[in-house]
Motif scaffolding. Structure first.
Motif, mmCIF file in Angstrom:
data_model
loop_
_atom_site.group_PDB
_atom_site.id
_atom_site.type_symbol
_atom_site.label_atom_id
_atom_site.label_comp_id
_atom_site.label_asym_id
_atom_site.label_seq_id
_atom_site.Cartn_x
_atom_site.Cartn_y
_atom_site.Cartn_z
ATOM 1 N N ARG A 189 3.601 43.811 -25.683
ATOM 2 C CA ARG A 189 4.918 43.810 -26.306
ATOM 3 C C ARG A 189 4.814 43.384 -27.770
ATOM 4 O O ARG A 189 4.153 42.399 -28.098
ATOM 5 C CB ARG A 189 5.841 42.862 -25.554
ATOM 6 C CG ARG A 189 7.273 43.036 -25.971
ATOM 7 C CD ARG A 189 8.232 42.376 -25.026
ATOM 8 N NE ARG A 189 9.584 42.468 -25.568
ATOM 9 C CZ ARG A 189 10.635 41.907 -25.027
ATOM 10 N NH1 ARG A 189 10.504 41.234 -23.915
ATOM 11 N NH2 ARG A 189 11.822 42.030 -25.574
ATOM 12 N N LEU A 203 10.773 48.089 -21.042
ATOM 13 C CA LEU A 203 9.518 48.851 -20.970
ATOM 14 C C LEU A 203 9.606 50.202 -21.667
ATOM 15 O O LEU A 203 8.614 50.907 -21.800
ATOM 16 C CB LEU A 203 9.106 49.058 -19.507
ATOM 17 C CG LEU A 203 8.657 47.785 -18.772
ATOM 18 C CD1 LEU A 203 8.435 48.058 -17.297
ATOM 19 C CD2 LEU A 203 7.385 47.214 -19.387
ATOM 20 N N ASP A 204 10.808 50.578 -22.116
ATOM 21 C CA ASP A 204 10.979 51.855 -22.832
ATOM 22 C C ASP A 204 10.843 51.698 -24.348
ATOM 23 O O ASP A 204 11.076 52.655 -25.092
ATOM 24 C CB ASP A 204 12.348 52.475 -22.495
ATOM 25 C CG ASP A 204 12.468 52.807 -21.016
ATOM 26 O OD1 ASP A 204 11.474 53.303 -20.465
ATOM 27 O OD2 ASP A 204 13.519 52.554 -20.414
ATOM 28 N N LYS A 261 13.702 51.634 -28.622
ATOM 29 C CA LYS A 261 13.534 52.584 -27.509
ATOM 30 C C LYS A 261 13.809 54.025 -27.911
ATOM 31 O O LYS A 261 14.110 54.868 -27.063
ATOM 32 C CB LYS A 261 14.398 52.186 -26.293
ATOM 33 C CG LYS A 261 14.236 50.718 -25.917
ATOM 34 C CD LYS A 261 15.202 50.278 -24.844
ATOM 35 C CE LYS A 261 15.183 48.793 -24.592
ATOM 36 N NZ LYS A 261 15.767 47.974 -25.641
ATOM 37 N N ASP A 291 15.457 50.324 -20.719
ATOM 38 C CA ASP A 291 14.723 49.166 -20.230
ATOM 39 C C ASP A 291 13.800 48.620 -21.322
ATOM 40 O O ASP A 291 13.420 49.350 -22.241
ATOM 41 C CB ASP A 291 13.896 49.607 -19.015
ATOM 42 C CG ASP A 291 13.352 48.422 -18.244
ATOM 43 O OD1 ASP A 291 14.157 47.775 -17.572
ATOM 44 O OD2 ASP A 291 12.141 48.156 -18.325
ATOM 45 N N SER A 301 5.281 54.433 -24.505
ATOM 46 C CA SER A 301 6.219 53.356 -24.177
ATOM 47 C C SER A 301 5.456 52.071 -23.882
ATOM 48 O O SER A 301 4.260 52.106 -23.572
ATOM 49 C CB SER A 301 7.037 53.739 -22.938
ATOM 50 O OG SER A 301 7.623 55.008 -23.087
ATOM 51 N N LEU A 302 6.175 50.950 -23.918
ATOM 52 C CA LEU A 302 5.570 49.660 -23.569
ATOM 53 C C LEU A 302 5.010 49.698 -22.145
ATOM 54 O O LEU A 302 4.046 49.011 -21.820
ATOM 55 C CB LEU A 302 6.616 48.548 -23.715
ATOM 56 C CG LEU A 302 6.216 47.138 -23.274
ATOM 57 C CD1 LEU A 302 4.964 46.658 -24.004
ATOM 58 C CD2 LEU A 302 7.347 46.150 -23.504
ATOM 59 N N SER A 303 5.593 50.516 -21.271
ATOM 60 C CA SER A 303 5.111 50.647 -19.890
ATOM 61 C C SER A 303 3.742 51.318 -19.847
ATOM 62 O O SER A 303 3.074 51.318 -18.810
ATOM 63 C CB SER A 303 6.084 51.502 -19.083
ATOM 64 O OG SER A 303 6.194 52.787 -19.675
#
Length: 606
Positions: free
Chosen positions: A17, A279-280, A256, A277, A296-298
């Motif tokens: 992150r 994670l986006d 995002k 989210d 994405s962070l995911s």
């Protein structure tokens, strides 16, 4: 007896992150690359199921970039090492290795003739270096920053210019070669995350945590303007990437979204919304030919669609964390691979195409330790979150009613016919039927480590940390100790019955695999030696004549039951870590997973 690698389903990029992820693109436009752990992953942009993994770094790799010639890749790790290696050979031979400074390397850039390399990051005395790729001798100094340098880029047309961006909120402009400091720009009010020259060299853009993108003249460094007026994004911007014709660029942000900018007018032509989210958040992007990618962070890689900005053309999913277990399921002739990882994610893969997705809904919240499929087509999984879950594979969606809470942490689950399952928890055995607990056996007098239910359903073999296997019979709704004990060489790590129930194979910490013949009252048939460290997993081939084992020695062996000397040895299946899971697609195809978060398929000639 021989083997060859058939397919690699690669891991996703490792994301943090608030930390930008640099994606590299191949100059011919066919591949893109990124890093995860100690691996550099090269993927085909048209068909991302085609992948190659480079695993020669001894430390975590942060960034990798193609040379403009396309023949070499430079990759940098947390220790400050740069490795330059060949892309044309399967072996990826190392050409040169340098240590420009001590500390994490965060970005790399080549000159267009593929002769000079600039690297920046978190050094101790210095934060950057420029050197000749073949001798390592310096071609200038990167100075002018008081803090970590996050990003660097070199103009791809002569006269060469070099620009850097740092945590001190500034960008510096250098002329060369040899590169000399020319001036500092302090337009950003927060960290500078990314600087990139346009392909024609006329301009460069800098993007920062303040949500702003500034444009400068590529030759003089003079400020030309901003994109999007006051602010380009509502969140910090982590990456920008230019179109091949230098008229547009994309930017990826923590708000995002990814925006597509017309550079001439300074306005956003398209805003791609990638979710709501945390994670986006978008931490990286790449414009490669006509493909627009963002990360994405995911860890998911999105292929953006200019015609439908709210929905990517496709999203590549997979694992970012180490895979702990796997199983295979045949649904209407399509073979699917299921893999469970350290963070509780379960993914499924089409074994032919590599198309994959994750099971929907809220699943396990911790490491998935074991998985198997029962005869009703349900995925039965146990996890360190103290639950066993049943997931209907025709729906591929978690449901809260299919979760069974355990009193102790489960380590292993094995299924039998008619909805029967046995879970080994710390200090206890639990008999389950049709998603309900039937019976719990406590105070065993030994620590159970693994269990296997006989395909006929009447017997359960349980292996203990004391190097013994005990047999229990299923009587109605209870488990009864048969009083029969089998001895193996050391603490049991895994065990399984052959598909036809004729044999029981047991692996142990003393590097031995023992096979018992069931019909002869569990007499020992053979012991199999070959591993140099404890054996951790095993899987039976559908032909009941072969089985595979994986050990902490990074080895996988495929054994022949009737002849312990007839075996296939697969060294370095996953070069950095031991194999954590094994499964057979058919009698000639073995699937392996490991802590490198990749799934590999091997063709065996038996």
């Amino acid at each position: 007896m021989s083997y060859e690698l058939k397919r690699v389903f690669a891991s996703l990029p490792h994301m943090e992150r608030g930390v930008a992820k640099v994606l590299g693109g191949d100059p011919k436009g066919n591949n893109f690359l990124y890093t995860n752990g100690k691996s550099v992953i090269i993927r085909n942009i048209e068909n991302p199921a085609i992948a190659d993994v480079y695993t020669e770094h001894p430390h975590q790799v942060i960034v990798a970039k193609y040379a403009p010639s396309g023949f070499y890749i430079a990759s940098g790790d947390v220790s400050g090492k740069i490795r330059i290696w060949d892309t044309t050979q399967k072996e990826h031979l190392l050409k040169y290795e340098y240590q420009p400074f001590g500390g994490k390397i965060k970005d790399i850039s080549w000159t267009e003739d593929s002769k000079r390399i600039a690297v920046v990051g978190e050094g101790r005395e210095k934060f950057g270096a420029v050197f000749l790729w073949d001798t390592g001798s310096s071609v200038g100094e990167i100075v002018g920053h008081s803090k970590i340098i996050n990003t660097v880029d070199i103009k791809q047309t002569r006269p060469y210019r070099l620009v850097t961006g740092s945590d001190d909120n500034c960008t510096t402009f250098l002329e060369g070669p040899p590169f000399k400091f020319k001036c500092t720009m302090s337009d950003h009010s927060r960290f500078v995350n990314c600087v990139r020259f346009s392909p024609d060299g006329n301009r460069y853009a800098s993007a920062g945590a303040d949500g702003q993108i500034f444009l400068y003249d590529g030759k003089s460094g003079e400020k030309l303007g901003t994109l999007g007026g006051e602010k380009a994004h509502d969140g910090g911007i982590y990456a920008v990437s230019w179109s091949a014709d230098s008229t547009q660029l994309i930017s990826a942000s923590g708000d995002k979204t990814v925006k597509l900018w017309d550079v001439g007018s300074g306005t956003a032509v398209t805003t791609f919304n990638l979710g709501s989210d945390v994670l986006d958040q978008q931490l990286g992007c790449l414009w490669q030919k006509n493909h627009l990618l963002s990360v994405s962070l995911s860890g998911f890689i999105n292929y953006l669609d200019k015609n439908n900005p709210d929905r990517p053309l496709r999203t590549i999913k997979g694992h970012t964390k180490s895979i702990q277990c796997l199983t295979v399921h045949n649904a209407d002739g399509r073979l699917n691979i299921y893999s469970g990882s350290h963070d509780g994610h379960i993914n499924y893969w089409d074994s032919e195409s590599g198309e994959n997705d994750e099971i929907l809904g809220k699943g396990h919240s911790n490491l998935v330790s074991k998985m198997t499929v029962d005869d009703a087509g349900r995925l039965v999984t146990c996890s360190m979150d103290d639950t066993v879950r049943y997931t209907d594979l025709s729906k591929r969606e978690y449901s809260a009613s299919d979760m069974i809470k355990m009193d102790m942490q489960p380590k292993c689950v094995s299924v039998g016919p008619g909805g029967l399952a046995v879970t080994v928890c710390i200090g206890q055995l639990v008999l389950l039927k049709d998603k309900k607990k039937l019976f719990t056996l406590d105070s065993l007098g030994y620590e159970p480590e693994a269990a296997a239910v006989h395909p006929g359903g009447g017997t359960v073999a349980v292996g203990g940390a004391d190097g013994k296997v005990r047999l229990y019979s299923v009587q109605g709704n209870t488990l009864k100790d048969d009083g029969k004990v089998l001895d193996v060489q050391g603490p049991v790590t895994d065990m399984s019955y052959s598909k036809d129930g004729a044999f029981l194979a047991v692996t142990d910490e003393k590097k031995v695999v023992t096979v018992f013949t069931v019909a002869d009252g569990y007499t020992e048939k053979n012991e199999f030696y070959g591993h140099h460290a404890k054996v951790v997993c095993l899987s039976w081939s559908p032909d009941n004549e072969h089985f595979a084992t994986g050990g902490m020695d990074m080895m996988v062996y495929v054994w022949t039951v009737s002849n312990p000397d007839k075996r296939i040895k697969l060294p370095d299946t996953h070069r950095l870590h031991h194999v954590s899971g094994l499964a057979w697609l058919d009698a000639n195809t073995l699937v392996t997973t490991s802590h490198d978060a990749c799934v590999k398929q091997w063709t065996l000639k038996i």
